[in-house]
Design a protein around this motif. Structure first.
Motif, PDB file in Angstrom:
ATOM      1  N   THR A 207       2.727  -0.188 -17.506  1.00  0.00           N
ATOM      2  CA  THR A 207       1.036  -0.555 -17.647  1.00  0.00           C
ATOM      3  C   THR A 207       0.865  -2.054 -17.495  1.00  0.00           C
ATOM      4  OG1 THR A 207       1.406  -0.687 -19.880  1.00  0.00           O
ATOM      5  CG2 THR A 207       1.290   1.377 -19.294  1.00  0.00           C
ATOM      6  N   ALA A 208      -0.632  -2.246 -17.318  1.00  0.00           N
ATOM      7  CA  ALA A 208      -1.264  -3.458 -17.261  1.00  0.00           C
ATOM      8  C   ALA A 208      -0.735  -4.307 -18.855  1.00  0.00           C
ATOM      9  CB  ALA A 208      -2.614  -3.570 -17.278  1.00  0.00           C
ATOM     10  N   ARG A 209      -0.977  -3.493 -19.694  1.00  0.00           N
ATOM     11  CA  ARG A 209      -0.696  -4.284 -21.117  1.00  0.00           C
ATOM     12  C   ARG A 209       1.041  -4.622 -21.072  1.00  0.00           C
ATOM     13  NH1 ARG A 209      -2.910  -5.490 -25.477  1.00  0.00           N
ATOM     14  NH2 ARG A 209      -4.551  -3.971 -25.350  1.00  0.00           N
ATOM     15  N   GLU A 210       1.818  -3.542 -20.476  1.00  0.00           N
ATOM     16  CA  GLU A 210       3.283  -4.160 -20.680  1.00  0.00           C
ATOM     17  C   GLU A 210       3.507  -5.456 -19.741  1.00  0.00           C
ATOM     18  OE1 GLU A 210       5.514   0.404 -21.116  1.00  0.00           O
ATOM     19  OE2 GLU A 210       4.561  -0.363 -19.053  1.00  0.00           O
ATOM     20  N   PHE A 211       3.071  -5.593 -18.652  1.00  0.00           N
ATOM     21  CA  PHE A 211       2.942  -6.536 -17.808  1.00  0.00           C
ATOM     22  C   PHE A 211       2.431  -7.949 -18.666  1.00  0.00           C
ATOM     23  CE2 PHE A 211       1.143  -9.663 -14.905  1.00  0.00           C
ATOM     24  CZ  PHE A 211       2.252  -9.688 -14.002  1.00  0.00           C
ATOM     25  N   SER A 212       1.087  -7.722 -19.252  1.00  0.00           N
ATOM     26  CA  SER A 212       0.578  -8.558 -19.830  1.00  0.00           C
ATOM     27  C   SER A 212       1.569  -9.448 -20.944  1.00  0.00           C
ATOM     28  CB  SER A 212      -0.666  -8.305 -20.428  1.00  0.00           C
ATOM     29  OG  SER A 212      -1.059  -9.593 -20.908  1.00  0.00           O
ATOM     30  N   ASP A 213       2.165  -8.323 -21.761  1.00  0.00           N
ATOM     31  CA  ASP A 213       3.049  -8.791 -22.940  1.00  0.00           C
ATOM     32  C   ASP A 213       4.254  -9.132 -22.435  1.00  0.00           C
ATOM     33  OD1 ASP A 213       1.051  -7.644 -24.680  1.00  0.00           O
ATOM     34  OD2 ASP A 213       1.926  -5.934 -25.001  1.00  0.00           O
ATOM     35  N   LEU A 214       5.097  -8.881 -21.415  1.00  0.00           N
ATOM     36  CA  LEU A 214       6.031  -9.382 -20.916  1.00  0.00           C
ATOM     37  C   LEU A 214       5.931 -10.804 -20.231  1.00  0.00           C
ATOM     38  CD1 LEU A 214       9.122  -8.807 -19.676  1.00  0.00           C
ATOM     39  CD2 LEU A 214       8.205  -7.875 -17.751  1.00  0.00           C
ATOM     40  N   PHE A 215       4.999 -10.852 -19.649  1.00  0.00           N
ATOM     41  CA  PHE A 215       4.813 -12.450 -19.084  1.00  0.00           C
ATOM     42  C   PHE A 215       3.920 -13.318 -19.635  1.00  0.00           C
ATOM     43  CE2 PHE A 215       6.162 -10.099 -15.328  1.00  0.00           C
ATOM     44  CZ  PHE A 215       6.845 -10.548 -14.769  1.00  0.00           C
ATOM     45  N   LYS A 216       3.212 -12.892 -20.778  1.00  0.00           N
ATOM     46  CA  LYS A 216       2.500 -13.827 -21.285  1.00  0.00           C
ATOM     47  C   LYS A 216       3.073 -15.122 -21.719  1.00  0.00           C
ATOM     48  CE  LYS A 216      -0.904 -11.894 -23.750  1.00  0.00           C
ATOM     49  NZ  LYS A 216      -1.755 -11.375 -24.723  1.00  0.00           N
ATOM     50  N   PRO A 217       4.278 -14.970 -22.353  1.00  0.00           N
ATOM     51  CA  PRO A 217       4.889 -16.473 -22.784  1.00  0.00           C
ATOM     52  C   PRO A 217       5.218 -17.387 -21.709  1.00  0.00           C
ATOM     53  CG  PRO A 217       5.858 -14.240 -23.821  1.00  0.00           C
ATOM     54  CD  PRO A 217       4.945 -13.940 -22.865  1.00  0.00           C
TER      55      PRO A 217
ATOM     56  N   LEU B  12       3.742 -17.440 -18.117  1.00  0.00           N
ATOM     57  CA  LEU B  12       2.717 -17.769 -17.284  1.00  0.00           C
ATOM     58  C   LEU B  12       1.254 -17.333 -17.983  1.00  0.00           C
ATOM     59  CD1 LEU B  12       2.031 -15.130 -15.216  1.00  0.00           C
ATOM     60  CD2 LEU B  12       4.287 -15.448 -14.579  1.00  0.00           C
ATOM     61  N   PRO B  13       0.194 -18.098 -16.989  1.00  0.00           N
ATOM     62  CA  PRO B  13      -1.086 -17.692 -17.597  1.00  0.00           C
ATOM     63  C   PRO B  13      -1.298 -16.374 -16.711  1.00  0.00           C
ATOM     64  CG  PRO B  13      -0.992 -19.265 -15.718  1.00  0.00           C
ATOM     65  CD  PRO B  13       0.501 -19.175 -16.262  1.00  0.00           C
ATOM     66  N   VAL B  14      -1.101 -15.007 -17.428  1.00  0.00           N
ATOM     67  CA  VAL B  14      -1.486 -13.951 -16.918  1.00  0.00           C
ATOM     68  C   VAL B  14      -2.794 -13.488 -16.290  1.00  0.00           C
ATOM     69  CG1 VAL B  14      -1.466 -11.200 -17.377  1.00  0.00           C
ATOM     70  CG2 VAL B  14       0.336 -13.036 -18.412  1.00  0.00           C
ATOM     71  N   ARG B  15      -3.973 -14.050 -16.791  1.00  0.00           N
ATOM     72  CA  ARG B  15      -5.247 -14.027 -16.265  1.00  0.00           C
ATOM     73  C   ARG B  15      -5.317 -14.548 -14.746  1.00  0.00           C
ATOM     74  NH1 ARG B  15      -9.479 -13.976 -21.149  1.00  0.00           N
ATOM     75  NH2 ARG B  15      -8.894 -11.970 -21.966  1.00  0.00           N
ATOM     76  N   ARG B  16      -4.717 -15.701 -14.867  1.00  0.00           N
ATOM     77  CA  ARG B  16      -4.857 -16.568 -13.518  1.00  0.00           C
ATOM     78  C   ARG B  16      -4.079 -15.941 -12.377  1.00  0.00           C
ATOM     79  NH1 ARG B  16      -1.961 -22.227 -12.740  1.00  0.00           N
ATOM     80  NH2 ARG B  16      -1.977 -22.270 -10.308  1.00  0.00           N
TER      81      ARG B  16
ATOM     82  N   PHE C 253      -7.252  -9.258  -9.249  1.00  0.00           N
ATOM     83  CA  PHE C 253      -8.380  -8.384 -10.285  1.00  0.00           C
ATOM     84  C   PHE C 253      -9.352  -9.586 -10.260  1.00  0.00           C
ATOM     85  CE2 PHE C 253      -3.958  -6.479 -10.640  1.00  0.00           C
ATOM     86  CZ  PHE C 253      -4.333  -5.132 -10.787  1.00  0.00           C
ATOM     87  N   ALA C 254     -10.335  -8.870 -10.471  1.00  0.00           N
ATOM     88  CA  ALA C 254     -11.570  -9.563 -11.131  1.00  0.00           C
ATOM     89  C   ALA C 254     -11.228  -9.715 -12.933  1.00  0.00           C
ATOM     90  CB  ALA C 254     -12.803  -8.909 -10.942  1.00  0.00           C
ATOM     91  N   GLU C 255     -11.652 -10.559 -13.508  1.00  0.00           N
ATOM     92  CA  GLU C 255     -11.317 -10.828 -14.745  1.00  0.00           C
ATOM     93  C   GLU C 255     -11.785  -9.450 -15.799  1.00  0.00           C
ATOM     94  OE1 GLU C 255     -12.072 -13.849 -18.589  1.00  0.00           O
ATOM     95  OE2 GLU C 255     -12.529 -14.620 -16.566  1.00  0.00           O
ATOM     96  N   ASN C 256     -12.687  -9.025 -15.394  1.00  0.00           N
ATOM     97  CA  ASN C 256     -13.562  -7.961 -16.294  1.00  0.00           C
ATOM     98  C   ASN C 256     -12.625  -6.835 -15.869  1.00  0.00           C
ATOM     99  OD1 ASN C 256     -14.578  -7.832 -13.928  1.00  0.00           O
ATOM    100  ND2 ASN C 256     -16.347  -6.824 -14.696  1.00  0.00           N
ATOM    101  N   THR C 257     -12.229  -6.496 -14.600  1.00  0.00           N
ATOM    102  CA  THR C 257     -11.434  -5.504 -14.128  1.00  0.00           C
ATOM    103  C   THR C 257      -9.844  -5.643 -14.903  1.00  0.00           C
ATOM    104  OG1 THR C 257     -12.551  -5.337 -12.158  1.00  0.00           O
ATOM    105  CG2 THR C 257     -10.246  -4.297 -12.384  1.00  0.00           C
TER     106      THR C 257
ATOM    107  N   TYR D  88      -8.938  -7.069 -17.808  1.00  0.00           N
ATOM    108  CA  TYR D  88      -9.549  -6.787 -19.054  1.00  0.00           C
ATOM    109  C   TYR D  88      -9.370  -5.409 -19.364  1.00  0.00           C
ATOM    110  CZ  TYR D  88     -11.161  -6.938 -23.847  1.00  0.00           C
ATOM    111  OH  TYR D  88     -11.400  -6.407 -25.267  1.00  0.00           O
ATOM    112  N   THR D  89     -10.131  -4.658 -18.671  1.00  0.00           N
ATOM    113  CA  THR D  89     -10.296  -3.171 -18.463  1.00  0.00           C
ATOM    114  C   THR D  89      -8.972  -2.330 -18.641  1.00  0.00           C
ATOM    115  OG1 THR D  89     -12.584  -3.237 -18.158  1.00  0.00           O
ATOM    116  CG2 THR D  89     -11.788  -1.158 -18.070  1.00  0.00           C
ATOM    117  N   THR D  90      -8.569  -2.940 -17.382  1.00  0.00           N
ATOM    118  CA  THR D  90      -6.968  -2.281 -16.945  1.00  0.00           C
ATOM    119  C   THR D  90      -5.989  -2.421 -18.157  1.00  0.00           C
ATOM    120  OG1 THR D  90      -7.445  -2.667 -14.798  1.00  0.00           O
ATOM    121  CG2 THR D  90      -5.147  -2.098 -15.391  1.00  0.00           C
ATOM    122  N   VAL D  91      -5.948  -3.584 -18.975  1.00  0.00           N
ATOM    123  CA  VAL D  91      -4.950  -3.878 -19.982  1.00  0.00           C
ATOM    124  C   VAL D  91      -5.519  -3.144 -21.282  1.00  0.00           C
ATOM    125  CG1 VAL D  91      -4.293  -5.822 -21.607  1.00  0.00           C
ATOM    126  CG2 VAL D  91      -4.532  -6.067 -19.056  1.00  0.00           C
TER     127      VAL D  91
END
Length: 67
Positions: A2-12, A14-18, A25-29, A31-34
């Motif tokens: 899932t997008a949340r799993e990706f975000s949680d895995l890489f957040k420490p 790299l800048p996940v949003r970047r 992905f657009a920023e709002n897209t 965020y909604t996906t996560v």
């Protein structure tokens, strides 16, 4: 994955949003996906993988410039 799993895995690491923006992905897209915990498609995973690899190359270049 899932997008949340990706975000949680890489957040420490790299800048996940970047990276998500670099993957198209657009920023709002993103965020909604996560927040909805949607499963990422194979195409989205490929784009994110390419963006992570490009970011890693950028960091390698920065690290080399410190030598």
């Amino acid at each position: 994955m899932t997008a949340r799993e990706f975000s949680d895995l890489f957040k420490p690491y790299l800048p996940v949003r970047r990276v998500a923006e670099a993957a198209g992905f657009a920023e709002n897209t993103w965020y909604t996906t996560v927040t909805r915990g949607r499963e990422l498609t194979a195409d989205e995973l490929d784009r994110l993988r390419a963006a992570v690899e490009a970011h890693a190359e950028e960091v390698r270049g920065l690290a080399a410039s410190l030598a």
